[in-house]
Design an enzyme around this catalytic site. Structure first.
Site, PDB file in Angstrom:
ATOM      1  N   TYR A 169      -6.954   6.773   3.554  1.00 51.65           N
ATOM      2  CA  TYR A 169      -7.001   5.713   2.546  1.00 51.65           C
ATOM      3  C   TYR A 169      -6.158   4.504   2.963  1.00 51.65           C
ATOM      4  O   TYR A 169      -6.613   3.357   2.914  1.00 51.65           O
ATOM      5  CB  TYR A 169      -6.535   6.226   1.164  1.00 51.65           C
ATOM      6  N   ASP A 197      -9.648   4.559  -3.555  1.00 55.79           N
ATOM      7  CA  ASP A 197      -8.436   4.976  -4.268  1.00 55.79           C
ATOM      8  C   ASP A 197      -8.850   5.589  -5.612  1.00 55.79           C
ATOM      9  O   ASP A 197     -10.042   5.664  -5.943  1.00 55.79           O
ATOM     10  CB  ASP A 197      -7.441   3.811  -4.423  1.00 55.79           C
ATOM     11  N   GLU A 254       0.829  -1.214   0.000  1.00 57.38           N
ATOM     12  CA  GLU A 254       0.000   0.000   0.000  1.00 57.38           C
ATOM     13  C   GLU A 254       0.861   1.261   0.000  1.00 57.38           C
ATOM     14  O   GLU A 254       0.525   2.246  -0.641  1.00 57.38           O
ATOM     15  CB  GLU A 254      -0.973   0.005   1.188  1.00 57.38           C
TER      16      GLU A 254
END
Ligand code: SF4
Length: 291
Positions: free
Chosen positions: A123, A141, A40
């Site tokens: 996020y 996203d 990520e």
């Protein structure tokens, strides 16, 4: 009762994902939470193809947060290679240290614990909680936002920043069961089919449900969007200077940095900003090194 128009997206998108999902090392039961977390950080501003080899090397060298935290942050910057935006390497290193201190070396599962780690925003916390631990969170996203903007809202692109209305649409669509699979399926659809510049509507599993397509593809009419440039920018200059340090086993003299970028004022400014960001340290008269 008929399903709502938006929830009719579920079946086709999930079936398509089942047939077309890429086999990526940070997906599926084989992936550790740490592998998901590293991915990520790396994927935030870098495409999958460039992330794959660096992610593999990173996990081989540092299979746990504790392994990374035990090394100087400069090693993380070195291993980050050419992924770009290298402050992410420092943040990942700092987050690994905090995981060791606060969570016994295990990547936490709760959104609030993740959000409290250095360098983790909304996020990333939602994505790690969701993809590493199976929690139910809205994961917005760029790809997910674009697919929802087109299919549900009937516009080409979402607004620049996430809006409350957008979040509500995404939450309404989030299934009670297996929400992470839904999120990753939308992401994959945005990455492979509903791309920003060239959507492949003929191959899209929701073409008959897509509001933007049904409206005749109206053009984007929001505020102008930033176009990322590279050549000649401070980002490029910083990248060149950092590459000299990364490729050197020890400290380097300023003359080697001077040779890497000829425009003096920009070079001096960028070197100062790298020092200020903690990516480079001034270790002696005219000598610099990774931290
Ligand atoms: S029909 Fe086209 S624009 Fe609509 S979601 Fe599918 S690929 Fe995207």
């Amino acid at each position: 009762m008929n399903p709502s128009p938006s929830s009719r997206l579920h079946g086709p998108v999930l079936r398509w994902y089942g047939e077309h999902a890429r086999d990526l090392p940070w997906r599926g039961p084989r992936a550790s939470p740490w592998s998901v977390m590293v991915s990520e950080f790396m994927l935030q501003q870098t495409p999958v193809a460039r992330v794959l080899p660096v992610h593999e090397q990173w996990l081989a060298r540092w299979p746990t947060p504790a392994a990374l935290a035990a090394e100087p942050s400069g090693e993380a910057v070195r291993a980050w290679g050419r992924l770009g935006y290298p402050r992410r390497a420092l943040r990942l290193h700092a987050a690994a240290g905090a995981i060791v201190e606060r969570h016994g070396g295990e990547v936490p599962a709760a959104y609030d614990d993740l959000r409290a780690l250095p360098g983790i925003g909304d996020y990333t916390a939602a994505a790690i909680a969701s993809f590493a631990h199976g929690r139910r969170h809205v994961v917005l996203d760029t790809n997910v936002r674009r697919v929802l903007a087109r299919t549900v809202q009937g516009v080409e692109l979402p607004s620049v920043a996430v809006t409350r209305a957008e979040r509500e649409v995404a939450l309404e669509l989030l299934p009670e069961e297996d929400a992470p699979t839904w999120s990753v399926a939308l992401m994959e659809l945005g990455a492979l089919v509903c791309t920003a510049g060239n959507p492949r509507c003929d191959a899209c599993p929701v073409r008959d449900l897509c509001a933007w397509r049904a409206a005749g593809y109206p053009a984007y009419d929001g505020p102008p969007r930033k176009v990322q440039t590279w050549a000649g920018t401070d980002r490029q200059c910083r990248g060149r200077l950092l590459a000299v340090l990364r490729d050197s086993a020890g400290p380097v003299h300023r003359s080697r940095l001077d040779a890497a970028w000829t425009e003096e004022a920009q070079r001096v400014r960028c070197l100062a900003s790298l020092v200020e960001d903690g990516l480079v340290v001034h270790v002696g008269p005219d000598t610099y090194a990774l931290p």
